[in-house]
Structure formats: C-alpha cells, structure tokens
Design a protein around this motif. Structure first.
Motif, mmCIF file in Angstrom:
data_model
loop_
_atom_site.group_PDB
_atom_site.id
_atom_site.type_symbol
_atom_site.label_atom_id
_atom_site.label_comp_id
_atom_site.label_asym_id
_atom_site.label_seq_id
_atom_site.Cartn_x
_atom_site.Cartn_y
_atom_site.Cartn_z
ATOM 1 N N ALA A 144 -41.222 27.674 -80.800
ATOM 2 C CA ALA A 144 -39.999 26.903 -81.049
ATOM 3 C C ALA A 144 -39.545 26.179 -79.786
ATOM 4 C CB ALA A 144 -38.899 27.814 -81.575
ATOM 5 N N ALA A 145 -39.617 26.851 -78.642
ATOM 6 C CA ALA A 145 -39.233 26.218 -77.378
ATOM 7 C C ALA A 145 -40.183 25.069 -77.040
ATOM 8 C CB ALA A 145 -39.224 27.248 -76.256
ATOM 9 N N TYR A 146 -41.464 25.254 -77.299
ATOM 10 C CA TYR A 146 -42.449 24.200 -77.046
ATOM 11 C C TYR A 146 -42.134 22.971 -77.895
ATOM 12 C CZ TYR A 146 -46.961 21.818 -76.772
ATOM 13 O OH TYR A 146 -47.948 20.882 -76.590
ATOM 14 N N CYS A 147 -41.929 23.170 -79.192
ATOM 15 C CA CYS A 147 -41.626 22.041 -80.079
ATOM 16 C C CYS A 147 -40.328 21.352 -79.674
ATOM 17 C CB CYS A 147 -41.553 22.512 -81.529
ATOM 18 S SG CYS A 147 -43.156 22.938 -82.251
ATOM 19 N N ALA A 148 -39.315 22.135 -79.318
ATOM 20 C CA ALA A 148 -38.015 21.565 -78.947
ATOM 21 C C ALA A 148 -38.092 20.782 -77.640
ATOM 22 C CB ALA A 148 -36.972 22.671 -78.836
ATOM 23 N N THR A 149 -38.898 21.246 -76.692
ATOM 24 C CA THR A 149 -39.007 20.610 -75.381
ATOM 25 C C THR A 149 -39.854 19.338 -75.424
ATOM 26 O OG1 THR A 149 -38.801 22.784 -74.365
ATOM 27 C CG2 THR A 149 -39.629 21.024 -72.966
ATOM 28 N N GLN A 150 -40.831 19.282 -76.286
ATOM 29 C CA GLN A 150 -41.736 18.136 -76.439
ATOM 30 C C GLN A 150 -42.355 17.677 -75.118
ATOM 31 O OE1 GLN A 150 -39.307 15.167 -78.480
ATOM 32 N NE2 GLN A 150 -40.071 15.899 -80.444
ATOM 33 N N PRO A 151 -43.057 18.575 -74.423
ATOM 34 C CA PRO A 151 -43.670 18.146 -73.156
ATOM 35 C C PRO A 151 -44.790 17.128 -73.386
ATOM 36 C CG PRO A 151 -44.524 20.277 -73.812
ATOM 37 C CD PRO A 151 -43.413 19.946 -74.782
ATOM 38 N N TRP A 152 -44.810 16.090 -72.585
ATOM 39 C CA TRP A 152 -45.905 15.118 -72.631
ATOM 40 C C TRP A 152 -46.080 14.533 -71.237
ATOM 41 C CZ3 TRP A 152 -48.504 14.519 -77.226
ATOM 42 C CH2 TRP A 152 -49.647 13.722 -77.138
ATOM 43 N N PRO A 153 -47.008 15.073 -70.451
ATOM 44 C CA PRO A 153 -47.223 14.563 -69.091
ATOM 45 C C PRO A 153 -47.659 13.092 -69.096
ATOM 46 C CG PRO A 153 -48.259 16.702 -69.382
ATOM 47 C CD PRO A 153 -47.831 16.232 -70.744
ATOM 48 N N ASP A 154 -47.383 12.430 -67.993
ATOM 49 C CA ASP A 154 -47.770 11.021 -67.830
ATOM 50 C C ASP A 154 -49.263 10.824 -68.040
ATOM 51 O OD1 ASP A 154 -45.162 10.359 -67.256
ATOM 52 O OD2 ASP A 154 -45.443 10.428 -65.082
ATOM 53 N N ASP A 155 -49.613 9.640 -68.510
ATOM 54 C CA ASP A 155 -51.007 9.228 -68.690
ATOM 55 C C ASP A 155 -51.804 10.157 -69.605
ATOM 56 O OD1 ASP A 155 -50.648 7.016 -66.950
ATOM 57 O OD2 ASP A 155 -50.937 8.340 -65.221
ATOM 58 N N ASN A 156 -51.124 10.779 -70.570
ATOM 59 C CA ASN A 156 -51.782 11.689 -71.527
ATOM 60 C C ASN A 156 -52.516 12.837 -70.833
ATOM 61 O OD1 ASN A 156 -50.945 10.304 -73.870
ATOM 62 N ND2 ASN A 156 -52.566 8.810 -73.549
ATOM 63 N N ALA A 157 -52.005 13.264 -69.698
ATOM 64 C CA ALA A 157 -52.649 14.351 -68.948
ATOM 65 C C ALA A 157 -52.818 15.576 -69.848
ATOM 66 C CB ALA A 157 -51.816 14.722 -67.726
ATOM 67 N N ARG A 158 -53.926 16.245 -69.669
ATOM 68 C CA ARG A 158 -54.284 17.474 -70.391
ATOM 69 C C ARG A 158 -54.431 17.266 -71.899
ATOM 70 N NH1 ARG A 158 -50.699 18.637 -66.698
ATOM 71 N NH2 ARG A 158 -48.989 19.189 -68.044
ATOM 72 N N THR A 159 -54.599 16.009 -72.330
ATOM 73 C CA THR A 159 -55.038 15.742 -73.697
ATOM 74 C C THR A 159 -56.462 15.227 -73.588
ATOM 75 O OG1 THR A 159 -54.259 13.450 -73.756
ATOM 76 C CG2 THR A 159 -52.706 15.153 -74.511
ATOM 77 N N HIS A 160 -57.209 15.398 -74.664
ATOM 78 C CA HIS A 160 -58.624 15.059 -74.630
ATOM 79 C C HIS A 160 -58.958 14.111 -75.776
ATOM 80 C CE1 HIS A 160 -58.718 18.357 -71.800
ATOM 81 N NE2 HIS A 160 -58.022 19.046 -72.690
ATOM 82 N N PRO A 161 -59.762 13.081 -75.521
ATOM 83 C CA PRO A 161 -60.118 12.139 -76.588
ATOM 84 C C PRO A 161 -60.865 12.840 -77.730
ATOM 85 C CG PRO A 161 -60.756 11.284 -74.435
ATOM 86 C CD PRO A 161 -60.356 12.712 -74.233
ATOM 87 N N VAL A 162 -60.438 12.579 -78.947
ATOM 88 C CA VAL A 162 -61.143 13.093 -80.118
ATOM 89 C C VAL A 162 -62.461 12.343 -80.212
ATOM 90 C CG1 VAL A 162 -61.081 13.282 -82.638
ATOM 91 C CG2 VAL A 162 -59.022 13.774 -81.293
ATOM 92 N N THR A 163 -63.567 13.080 -80.220
ATOM 93 C CA THR A 163 -64.894 12.465 -80.224
ATOM 94 C C THR A 163 -65.476 12.356 -81.627
ATOM 95 O OG1 THR A 163 -65.886 14.604 -79.736
ATOM 96 C CG2 THR A 163 -65.422 13.152 -77.864
ATOM 97 N N ALA A 164 -64.951 13.139 -82.559
ATOM 98 C CA ALA A 164 -65.349 13.073 -83.970
ATOM 99 C C ALA A 164 -64.139 13.489 -84.785
ATOM 100 C CB ALA A 164 -66.521 13.988 -84.249
ATOM 101 N N GLY A 165 -63.852 12.762 -85.858
ATOM 102 C CA GLY A 165 -62.685 13.081 -86.677
ATOM 103 C C GLY A 165 -61.523 12.171 -86.370
ATOM 104 N N GLN A 166 -60.334 12.599 -86.831
ATOM 105 C CA GLN A 166 -59.149 11.786 -86.574
ATOM 106 C C GLN A 166 -57.880 12.589 -86.758
ATOM 107 O OE1 GLN A 166 -59.394 9.428 -90.655
ATOM 108 N NE2 GLN A 166 -57.797 8.621 -89.377
#
Length: 171
Positions: A144-166
């Motif tokens: 709940a705290a994660y959803c409420a805080t909505q963290p999103w680091p600059d430049d999509n840090a720590r997210t990874h491109p989906v290589t298959a799927g959507q």
C-alpha cells in the motif's frame, strides 16, 4: 519444452485464468495487463504476467506472476493484487499485492505467502514497454505504501525493456 517456455506459458496462463472479473463496466476505473519477458540487469531472463484493475471504490484486484532462473536457482512468485495506482499521461502503473505462492530451490529466499510484493510498469506503446523486477518490504513498509508513494526514478532507472510481450494500461 524448455524451462523458459514452460515458465512463460505458466505466467501468461496464470494471468488469464486469474484475471479479475467485473460485475459492471462502470466498476472499473483503470486496468493494466501484461505478459512477456525482459532481461533483468541485462543478463537474466525474467518472465512476467499480470492483470490488475482499480475499481470505483478505490479497491484493486487481480493477479501477478514473476519467474526467473539465475546461478543454478529458480524463483517463482505468484500473488494477488491489493493496490494499483497509475499515471495515464505517462503510461505508468504501480502494482502491489500479497504473495500467494513462492517456489524456489534457493535456501536463502525468505519471502513467503502472505508477504507484500510490488513492481511498476510502463506502457510506452511503440517506444517500448518496461517493467521492474519484484520488490519486497525494505525501502517501503508495505504494498500500500509503495502504490501510494508511486516511486519512479529519472530516466526509467531500474526498469527493463520488455523484450517479448507487452503491457497495456487503460483508464
């Protein structure tokens, strides 16, 4: 059948079998669904599948599954969605929930059914969708705290491109 194909099939199957049903179309405020794979840290293939819905009363429902293998160990996490927040203009969604099943041969894994888990996704259309690996209690005290805080680091840090799927976000 390879482990990777079997896990991906299970991940996608779990989403479609466990996808939330709605009593009325007006009950749904937003939804995000996705399935496929990405390379965690550029080298570890991670399969994912999920479906999450935010209802008019603010509650959320759905299911998620993440699976991967690394260093001779396998990891699979299933869960029920308890929260979802989103930024429609940016195509972002934060999904949190409770683990319902954990399967691993790694004796150091401490996560168990009942523990909180979360991840975030980006529906970027033709620019390329992105996802994170699953997070657990530590930097955030709960899903709940994660959803409420909505963290999103600059430049999509720590997210990874989906290589298959959507990933598809609808509101």
């Amino acid at each position: 059948m390879s482990f990777r194909r079997a896990v991906l099939g299970c991940a996608l199957g779990a989403v479609f079998v466990a996808a939330p049903t709605l009593s009325a179309a007006s009950d749904q405020v937003a939804s995000v669904t996705g399935g496929g794979s990405f390379l965690y840290a550029g080298t570890i293939p991670m399969q994912f599948g999920f479906s999450a819905v935010v209802h008019a009363d603010g509650s959320a429902s759905g299911a998620f599954h993440h699976a991967y293998a690394a260093d001779g160990f396998t990891y699979e996490f299933w869960g029920s969605v308890t929260c979802m927040t989103f930024d429609e203009a940016a195509g972002r969604a934060w999904i949190g929930g409770i683990l319902t099943k954990v399967v691993t041969n790694d004796p150091d894994v401490t996560q168990q059914p009942g523990d909180d888990a979360w991840f975030r996704v980006l529906d970027a259309g033709t620019a390329g969708d992105r996802s994170t690996a699953m997070g657990f209690v530590g930097a955030f005290p709960s899903s709940a705290a994660y959803c409420a805080t909505q963290p999103w680091p600059d430049d999509n840090a720590r997210t990874h491109p989906v290589t298959a799927g959507q990933i598809v976000l609808k509101s």
